[in-house]
Design a protein around this motif. Structure first.
Motif, PDB file in Angstrom:
ATOM      1  N   UNK A   1       1.062   8.177  -4.825  1.00  0.00           N
ATOM      2  CA  UNK A   1       1.975   7.117  -4.423  1.00  0.00           C
ATOM      3  C   UNK A   1       2.860   6.762  -5.624  1.00  0.00           C
ATOM      4  N   UNK A   2       4.084   6.270  -5.393  1.00  0.00           N
ATOM      5  CA  UNK A   2       5.022   6.020  -6.494  1.00  0.00           C
ATOM      6  C   UNK A   2       4.468   5.185  -7.647  1.00  0.00           C
ATOM      7  N   UNK A   3       3.687   4.136  -7.349  1.00  0.00           N
ATOM      8  CA  UNK A   3       3.223   3.237  -8.407  1.00  0.00           C
ATOM      9  C   UNK A   3       1.739   3.401  -8.729  1.00  0.00           C
ATOM     10  N   UNK A   4       1.081   4.360  -8.121  1.00  0.00           N
ATOM     11  CA  UNK A   4      -0.340   4.559  -8.416  1.00  0.00           C
ATOM     12  C   UNK A   4      -0.499   5.325  -9.727  1.00  0.00           C
ATOM     13  N   UNK A   5      -1.674   5.275 -10.350  1.00  0.00           N
ATOM     14  CA  UNK A   5      -1.887   5.957 -11.632  1.00  0.00           C
ATOM     15  C   UNK A   5      -1.631   7.457 -11.523  1.00  0.00           C
ATOM     16  N   UNK A   6      -1.269   8.066 -12.630  1.00  0.00           N
ATOM     17  CA  UNK A   6      -0.951   9.493 -12.647  1.00  0.00           C
ATOM     18  C   UNK A   6      -1.891  10.243 -13.604  1.00  0.00           C
ATOM     19  N   UNK A   7      -2.165  11.475 -13.265  1.00  0.00           N
ATOM     20  CA  UNK A   7      -2.888  12.435 -14.104  1.00  0.00           C
ATOM     21  C   UNK A   7      -4.198  11.862 -14.648  1.00  0.00           C
ATOM     22  N   UNK A   8      -4.334  11.754 -15.978  1.00  0.00           N
ATOM     23  CA  UNK A   8      -5.594  11.310 -16.570  1.00  0.00           C
ATOM     24  C   UNK A   8      -5.949   9.880 -16.156  1.00  0.00           C
TER      25      UNK A   8
ATOM     26  N   UNK B   1       0.813  -1.223   0.000  1.00  0.00           N
ATOM     27  CA  UNK B   1       0.000   0.000   0.000  1.00  0.00           C
ATOM     28  C   UNK B   1       0.844   1.270   0.000  1.00  0.00           C
ATOM     29  N   UNK B   2       1.948   1.243   0.711  1.00  0.00           N
ATOM     30  CA  UNK B   2       2.811   2.414   0.835  1.00  0.00           C
ATOM     31  C   UNK B   2       3.337   2.871  -0.522  1.00  0.00           C
ATOM     32  N   UNK B   3       3.583   1.925  -1.408  1.00  0.00           N
ATOM     33  CA  UNK B   3       4.122   2.234  -2.725  1.00  0.00           C
ATOM     34  C   UNK B   3       3.040   2.480  -3.774  1.00  0.00           C
ATOM     35  N   UNK B   4       1.769   2.260  -3.419  1.00  0.00           N
ATOM     36  CA  UNK B   4       0.711   2.402  -4.411  1.00  0.00           C
ATOM     37  C   UNK B   4       0.655   1.223  -5.368  1.00  0.00           C
ATOM     38  N   UNK B   5       1.282   0.128  -4.972  1.00  0.00           N
ATOM     39  CA  UNK B   5       1.250  -1.090  -5.778  1.00  0.00           C
ATOM     40  C   UNK B   5      -0.107  -1.776  -5.624  1.00  0.00           C
ATOM     41  N   UNK B   6      -0.691  -1.655  -4.440  1.00  0.00           N
ATOM     42  CA  UNK B   6      -2.027  -2.178  -4.189  1.00  0.00           C
ATOM     43  C   UNK B   6      -3.027  -1.031  -4.307  1.00  0.00           C
ATOM     44  N   UNK B   7      -4.038  -1.230  -5.130  1.00  0.00           N
ATOM     45  CA  UNK B   7      -5.019  -0.183  -5.402  1.00  0.00           C
ATOM     46  C   UNK B   7      -6.437  -0.720  -5.217  1.00  0.00           C
ATOM     47  N   UNK B   8      -7.398   0.158  -5.003  1.00  0.00           N
ATOM     48  CA  UNK B   8      -8.793  -0.276  -4.876  1.00  0.00           C
ATOM     49  C   UNK B   8      -9.244  -1.082  -6.095  1.00  0.00           C
ATOM     50  N   UNK B   9     -10.060  -2.091  -5.833  1.00  0.00           N
ATOM     51  CA  UNK B   9     -10.638  -2.877  -6.915  1.00  0.00           C
ATOM     52  C   UNK B   9      -9.805  -4.038  -7.396  1.00  0.00           C
ATOM     53  N   UNK B  10      -8.590  -4.177  -6.873  1.00  0.00           N
ATOM     54  CA  UNK B  10      -7.716  -5.258  -7.306  1.00  0.00           C
ATOM     55  C   UNK B  10      -8.032  -6.559  -6.573  1.00  0.00           C
ATOM     56  N   UNK B  11      -7.674  -7.674  -7.205  1.00  0.00           N
ATOM     57  CA  UNK B  11      -7.515  -8.925  -6.484  1.00  0.00           C
ATOM     58  C   UNK B  11      -6.034  -9.046  -6.140  1.00  0.00           C
ATOM     59  N   UNK B  12      -5.752  -9.389  -4.888  1.00  0.00           N
ATOM     60  CA  UNK B  12      -4.377  -9.419  -4.386  1.00  0.00           C
ATOM     61  C   UNK B  12      -4.156 -10.724  -3.633  1.00  0.00           C
TER      62      UNK B  12
END
Length: 466
Positions: free
Chosen positions: A246-253, A113-124
């Motif tokens: 977060x570093x790996x979360x989506x950006x901008x659009x 979560x800290x890195x934004x690797x895990x995001x809402x809606x994912x299966x993990x």
């Protein structure tokens, strides 16, 4: 048709149903560490299979790593073999991995979560039972076994039975010094360690909405201890704000598009749960486990169970065994339990909010003389860095705590941080099974606040009184 949050996540990832009740579902993110992955990679090599989706994987060593003197390397030969195998497998397959020397290294369920690797809606998935932590982000997250780790590596899919929908609705608001760890222990003490068996638990109520994201992670982390497959909290503005930038979360659009979808990750009004339980917390206080199961928990200002109480008759032998193992007596006052060691850390309670709570309690105080050691282990190098920038480490060290490097540490007896026989520990971790923290070690699960107060007094005290 009205859907629960769990239904929505399941349907988004459902591929095919079989006549035996199982379904094939797609997995978005796969977290791996050194303990459950080496055998899976070896299985791939023997079967001459490739990894299906390398970009879905994040790796980090955490269970077996030392939390002191890392420059000297890993001394335990089995631990070293496992960590070396993780290094080799990730290097050979060009996988994302945070090495011990990387400041981003830490406990897998903190780092994701800290890195934004895990995001809402994912299966993990992860070869670790406390993967349920990530349900705080409205992700369908659950632990898997080593053979399943191999299956996901090879196919990016899993065979699963759909869980039942369970709603735990919290009535009332969180009082001061009643934390999400206390809430988790209270729930488990009420429904038992089998209370959520076969269910995905969604937590609702204004108290849940008022929890921080880190507190929600603590609650979802402990869900597995109630026997459930996973825990979930619906998306709200706190969720979206947490993953932003977060570093790996989506950006901008891409972030704006994702946000539209994330806002739908709530249970529809009128959705039907298979089971709903209301838990009133209006008069609840800090909790402590006294026995050898997370359900053996009582209020900090109370007493241990009376075996003649009618509600305990069916479990009398289990309670007798727990009293014997823990070296305690029935009807004993909780505040009479003296301690040997304090552990603050684990994937349950090692984030910056937890450390701030501890610092507030121990500032300008000293740990009691009877405490042999009190260690604080941050959940990641970035948590450690942030704590040090805030001066929390100085508070800890001045009070007599040890300030360690990130890792799973004393949560489990798989590294150098263990209890000796019959030592008693106040621990912010998630399991108090026999031998969990070391052979014949005695573990009491508590919140960081209660652990900190116990360190100062040498025995359990109600943090509300100090």
């Amino acid at each position: 048709m009205k859907k629960t949050l769990y239904d929505k996540l399941w349907d988004e990832h459902h591929i095919h149903s079989y006549d035996n009740g199982y379904s094939l579902i797609y997995i978005d993110k796969h977290l791996i560490h050194e303990v459950t992955s080496p055998q899976a990679f070896e299985g791939l090599r023997q079967a001459e299979r490739d990894i299906w989706s390398k970009k879905s994987i994040m790796a980090v060593p955490d269970h077996n790593v030392p939390t002191t003197l890392r420059e000297g390397g890993i001394k335990d030969p089995i631990s070293k073999i496992q960590v070396d195998a993780l290094n080799k497998n990730c290097k050979n397959n060009d996988l994302l991995k945070f090495d011990l020397e990387d400041i981003r290294q830490g406990i897998v369920h903190v780092v994701g979560p800290e890195q934004g690797i895990i995001l809402p809606g994912m299966t993990v998935v992860c070869g670790d039972s406390h993967t349920s932590t990530h349900g705080a982000l409205a992700a369908l997250a659950f632990g898997i076994g080593t053979s399943e780790v191999e299956h996901v590596l090879a196919t990016q899919c899993l065979l699963q039975k759909k869980s039942l929908n369970m709603n735990i609705n919290i009535i009332g608001e969180m009082s001061e010094h009643f934390y999400s760890k206390d809430l988790a222990l209270l729930i488990i003490s009420k429904i038992g360690t089998a209370g959520g068996t076969g269910c995905a638990i969604e937590y609702t109520g204004s108290a849940i909405r008022n929890l921080s994201m880190e507190a929600r992670m603590t609650l979802c982390n402990m869900t597995i201890e109630a026997g459930a497959t996973t825990g979930l909290v619906a998306v709200d503005e706190k969720t979206i704000s947490y993953v932003d930038k977060k570093p790996y979360s989506p950006k901008e659009e891409d972030f704006l598009e994702a946000k539209k979808y994330w806002k739908e990750l709530v249970s529809d009004e009128g959705a039907i749960y298979n089971k709903t339980i209301d838990v009133d917390i209006s008069k609840s206080g800090p909790m402590i486990t006294w026995g050898t199961s997370p359900e053996m928990a009582v209020n900090i200002d109370g007493k241990l169970p009376d075996l003649e109480d009618e509600m305990y008759v069916s479990k009398k032998q289990d309670l007798l065994n727990a009293f014997s193992y823990m070296g305690l007596k029935e009807k004993q006052n909780v505040n009479s339990i003296e301690l040997d060691k304090i552990f603050i850390g684990s994937c349950t309670n090692s984030r910056i909010e937890d450390l701030r709570v501890v610092a507030d309690i121990v500032k300008n105080k000293k740990i009691a003389n009877n405490i042999k050691s009190a260690i604080i282990v941050p959940g990641s190098g970035l948590v450690k860095e942030k704590a040090e920038k805030e001066g929390l480490d100085k508070v800890f060290l001045k009070s007599g705590f040890e300030w360690r490097s990130p890792g799973c540490s004393m949560c489990l007896g798989m590294n150098d941080d263990k209890l000796n026989e019959y030592e008693r520990c106040a621990s912010t971790s998630n399991r108090n099974f026999e031998g969990r923290q070391g052979r014949l070690g005695r573990t009491h699960l508590v919140s960081p606040a209660t652990a900190a107060a116990a360190a100062i007094h040498g025995h359990f005290v109600d943090v509300r009184d100090i």
